[in-house]
Design a protein around this motif. Structure first.
Motif, mmCIF file in Angstrom:
data_model
loop_
_atom_site.group_PDB
_atom_site.id
_atom_site.type_symbol
_atom_site.label_atom_id
_atom_site.label_comp_id
_atom_site.label_asym_id
_atom_site.label_seq_id
_atom_site.Cartn_x
_atom_site.Cartn_y
_atom_site.Cartn_z
ATOM 1 N N ARG A 187 38.387 -5.458 23.561
ATOM 2 C CA ARG A 187 37.330 -6.335 23.059
ATOM 3 C C ARG A 187 36.058 -6.037 23.849
ATOM 4 N NH1 ARG A 187 36.560 -12.367 23.580
ATOM 5 N NH2 ARG A 187 35.545 -12.930 21.628
ATOM 6 N N HIS A 188 34.974 -5.683 23.132
ATOM 7 C CA HIS A 188 33.754 -5.228 23.799
ATOM 8 C C HIS A 188 32.534 -5.473 22.929
ATOM 9 C CE1 HIS A 188 34.709 -1.984 21.011
ATOM 10 N NE2 HIS A 188 33.438 -1.642 21.063
ATOM 11 N N ASP A 189 31.353 -5.280 23.541
ATOM 12 C CA ASP A 189 30.110 -5.204 22.776
ATOM 13 C C ASP A 189 29.429 -3.889 23.166
ATOM 14 O OD1 ASP A 189 27.921 -5.620 24.811
ATOM 15 O OD2 ASP A 189 28.843 -7.595 25.022
ATOM 16 N N HIS A 190 28.246 -3.646 22.655
ATOM 17 C CA HIS A 190 27.570 -2.372 22.885
ATOM 18 C C HIS A 190 26.244 -2.558 23.616
ATOM 19 C CE1 HIS A 190 30.308 -1.849 19.486
ATOM 20 N NE2 HIS A 190 30.583 -0.712 20.086
ATOM 21 N N TYR B 291 27.104 -7.744 19.525
ATOM 22 C CA TYR B 291 28.205 -7.986 18.590
ATOM 23 C C TYR B 291 29.528 -7.649 19.290
ATOM 24 C CZ TYR B 291 31.056 -7.361 14.337
ATOM 25 O OH TYR B 291 32.014 -7.443 13.368
ATOM 26 N N VAL B 292 30.420 -8.642 19.376
ATOM 27 C CA VAL B 292 31.695 -8.469 20.075
ATOM 28 C C VAL B 292 32.799 -8.207 19.056
ATOM 29 C CG1 VAL B 292 33.387 -9.546 21.610
ATOM 30 C CG2 VAL B 292 30.942 -9.980 21.949
ATOM 31 N N HIS B 293 33.549 -7.128 19.288
ATOM 32 C CA HIS B 293 34.679 -6.822 18.416
ATOM 33 C C HIS B 293 35.700 -5.979 19.164
ATOM 34 C CE1 HIS B 293 33.076 -2.694 16.719
ATOM 35 N NE2 HIS B 293 32.839 -2.818 17.999
ATOM 36 N N GLU B 294 36.845 -5.841 18.547
ATOM 37 C CA GLU B 294 37.885 -4.946 19.033
ATOM 38 C C GLU B 294 38.323 -4.116 17.838
ATOM 39 O OE1 GLU B 294 41.473 -6.846 20.404
ATOM 40 O OE2 GLU B 294 42.106 -5.026 21.437
ATOM 41 N N VAL B 295 38.440 -2.815 18.029
ATOM 42 C CA VAL B 295 38.871 -1.920 16.961
ATOM 43 C C VAL B 295 40.178 -1.290 17.408
ATOM 44 C CG1 VAL B 295 38.260 0.105 15.577
ATOM 45 C CG2 VAL B 295 36.473 -1.495 16.298
ATOM 46 N N VAL B 296 41.156 -1.259 16.508
ATOM 47 C CA VAL B 296 42.470 -0.720 16.846
ATOM 48 C C VAL B 296 43.053 0.022 15.648
ATOM 49 C CG1 VAL B 296 43.685 -2.852 16.225
ATOM 50 C CG2 VAL B 296 44.698 -1.306 17.896
ATOM 51 N N ASN B 297 43.809 1.046 15.942
ATOM 52 C CA ASN B 297 44.564 1.726 14.895
ATOM 53 C C ASN B 297 45.958 1.125 14.914
ATOM 54 O OD1 ASN B 297 45.965 3.324 13.148
ATOM 55 N ND2 ASN B 297 45.473 5.267 14.135
ATOM 56 N N ASP B 298 46.201 0.162 14.033
ATOM 57 C CA ASP B 298 47.531 -0.439 13.957
ATOM 58 C C ASP B 298 48.297 0.089 12.740
ATOM 59 O OD1 ASP B 298 46.214 -1.825 11.972
ATOM 60 O OD2 ASP B 298 46.344 -3.766 12.965
ATOM 61 N N ALA B 299 47.817 1.210 12.197
ATOM 62 C CA ALA B 299 48.498 1.884 11.091
ATOM 63 C C ALA B 299 49.493 2.906 11.664
ATOM 64 C CB ALA B 299 47.479 2.579 10.197
ATOM 65 N N LEU B 300 50.209 3.566 10.797
ATOM 66 C CA LEU B 300 51.196 4.563 11.221
ATOM 67 C C LEU B 300 50.641 5.983 11.251
ATOM 68 C CD1 LEU B 300 54.304 3.193 9.299
ATOM 69 C CD2 LEU B 300 53.702 2.881 11.720
ATOM 70 N N GLU B 301 49.398 6.161 10.795
ATOM 71 C CA GLU B 301 48.759 7.474 10.739
ATOM 72 C C GLU B 301 47.546 7.511 11.662
ATOM 73 O OE1 GLU B 301 49.971 10.037 8.939
ATOM 74 O OE2 GLU B 301 51.616 8.751 8.268
ATOM 75 N N PRO B 302 47.187 8.690 12.168
ATOM 76 C CA PRO B 302 45.965 8.808 12.978
ATOM 77 C C PRO B 302 44.725 8.437 12.162
ATOM 78 C CG PRO B 302 47.312 10.786 13.166
ATOM 79 C CD PRO B 302 47.902 9.966 12.060
ATOM 80 N N GLU C 95 25.935 1.228 27.727
ATOM 81 C CA GLU C 95 26.926 0.317 28.295
ATOM 82 C C GLU C 95 27.848 -0.190 27.191
ATOM 83 O OE1 GLU C 95 25.384 -3.480 29.690
ATOM 84 O OE2 GLU C 95 23.560 -3.152 28.537
ATOM 85 N N MET C 96 29.038 -0.575 27.597
ATOM 86 C CA MET C 96 30.009 -1.150 26.674
ATOM 87 C C MET C 96 30.780 -2.226 27.429
ATOM 88 S SD MET C 96 32.616 0.900 24.182
ATOM 89 C CE MET C 96 34.271 0.407 24.639
ATOM 90 N N PRO C 97 30.145 -3.384 27.639
ATOM 91 C CA PRO C 97 30.804 -4.447 28.400
ATOM 92 C C PRO C 97 32.094 -4.909 27.719
ATOM 93 C CG PRO C 97 28.464 -4.911 28.121
ATOM 94 C CD PRO C 97 28.788 -3.751 27.242
ATOM 95 N N MET C 98 33.134 -5.045 28.514
ATOM 96 C CA MET C 98 34.425 -5.503 28.011
ATOM 97 C C MET C 98 34.479 -7.026 28.106
ATOM 98 S SD MET C 98 35.620 -2.637 27.113
ATOM 99 C CE MET C 98 37.283 -3.029 26.633
ATOM 100 N N HIS C 99 35.219 -7.643 27.192
ATOM 101 C CA HIS C 99 35.374 -9.095 27.134
ATOM 102 C C HIS C 99 36.854 -9.432 27.183
ATOM 103 C CE1 HIS C 99 31.174 -9.919 25.808
ATOM 104 N NE2 HIS C 99 31.276 -8.668 25.408
ATOM 105 N N ALA C 100 37.172 -10.582 27.758
ATOM 106 C CA ALA C 100 38.565 -11.027 27.782
ATOM 107 C C ALA C 100 39.038 -11.232 26.352
ATOM 108 C CB ALA C 100 38.699 -12.316 28.574
ATOM 109 N N SER C 101 40.240 -10.789 26.084
ATOM 110 C CA SER C 101 40.811 -10.969 24.749
ATOM 111 C C SER C 101 41.191 -12.425 24.559
ATOM 112 C CB SER C 101 42.037 -10.078 24.594
ATOM 113 O OG SER C 101 42.576 -10.212 23.311
ATOM 114 N N PRO C 102 40.876 -13.012 23.395
ATOM 115 C CA PRO C 102 41.177 -14.437 23.209
ATOM 116 C C PRO C 102 42.667 -14.732 23.293
ATOM 117 C CG PRO C 102 40.210 -13.491 21.201
ATOM 118 C CD PRO C 102 40.253 -12.431 22.237
ATOM 119 N N HIS C 103 43.532 -13.796 22.932
ATOM 120 C CA HIS C 103 44.964 -14.065 23.003
ATOM 121 C C HIS C 103 45.516 -13.844 24.407
ATOM 122 C CE1 HIS C 103 43.701 -10.450 21.071
ATOM 123 N NE2 HIS C 103 44.811 -10.037 20.626
ATOM 124 N N CYS C 104 44.664 -13.378 25.322
ATOM 125 C CA CYS C 104 45.115 -13.204 26.701
ATOM 126 C C CYS C 104 44.662 -14.366 27.595
ATOM 127 C CB CYS C 104 44.558 -11.891 27.278
ATOM 128 S SG CYS C 104 45.242 -10.436 26.479
#
Length: 164
Positions: A84-87, A124-135, A148-157
């Motif tokens: 989870r980060h912004d730009h 803008y804060v977001h997290e991008v993940v590949n949760d598919a089975l293909e690259p 810079e790309m400041p990291m943010h605590a994940s809400p589920h953590c």
């Protein structure tokens, strides 16, 4: 009288190529940065031979720079994510060129398939993940260039609040 205009009928203006202006060599507006991202994404010969996949981390390569902007190419193996980060002070355009990525924001989750684009402003804060089975492969345009790309605590953590 029909109240629908061409844009309402067409839906997303970015899906109507004849309404888009050709991108300038050096973009200056959000629409031009979107156009730049689309034109680079469409020219696979320009970037496909550069793509690498790394089992330990997301792979990235700076593809191009211009006055005040830069273009990055990233690859994502299944399970890899950005955290989870912004730009910082940069705005951006994220374009998925292969596979599917999932974007998580406070507003919800969105699957981004090949051809999907997201435009975002500084902070803008977001997290991008590949949760598919293909690259997956994505193209990112940042303006100004990413410093810079400041990291943010994940809400589920975060620890849940305790109420009495």
């Amino acid at each position: 009288m029909n109240s629908d205009n061409d844009l309402q009928i067409a839906g997303d203006i970015l899906e109507v190529p004849h309404l888009l202006q050709p991108p300038r060599e050096h973009p200056a507006t959000v629409a031009e940065f979107v156009g730049l991202a689309r034109s680079i994404a469409a020219d696979r010969d320009q970037w496909a031979h550069l793509v690498r996949f790394d089992a330990t981390t997301r792979w990235y390569h700076r593809l191009r720079t211009g006055p005040g902007y830069e273009v990055w190419l990233l690859s994502w193996l299944p399970g890899q994510g950005s955290g989870r980060h912004d730009h910082g002070r940069s705005s951006g355009v994220l374009t998925v060129v292969e596979g599917t990525l999932t974007e998580h924001t406070v507003r919800g989750t969105r699957a981004l398939g090949a051809g999907s684009q997201r435009v975002f402003a500084p902070g803008y804060v977001h997290e991008v993940v590949n949760d598919a089975l293909e690259p997956a492969v994505s193209l990112h345009v940042y303006h100004p260039g990413l410093t810079e790309m400041p990291m943010h605590a994940s809400p589920h953590c975060e620890a849940p609040s305790v109420t009495a």
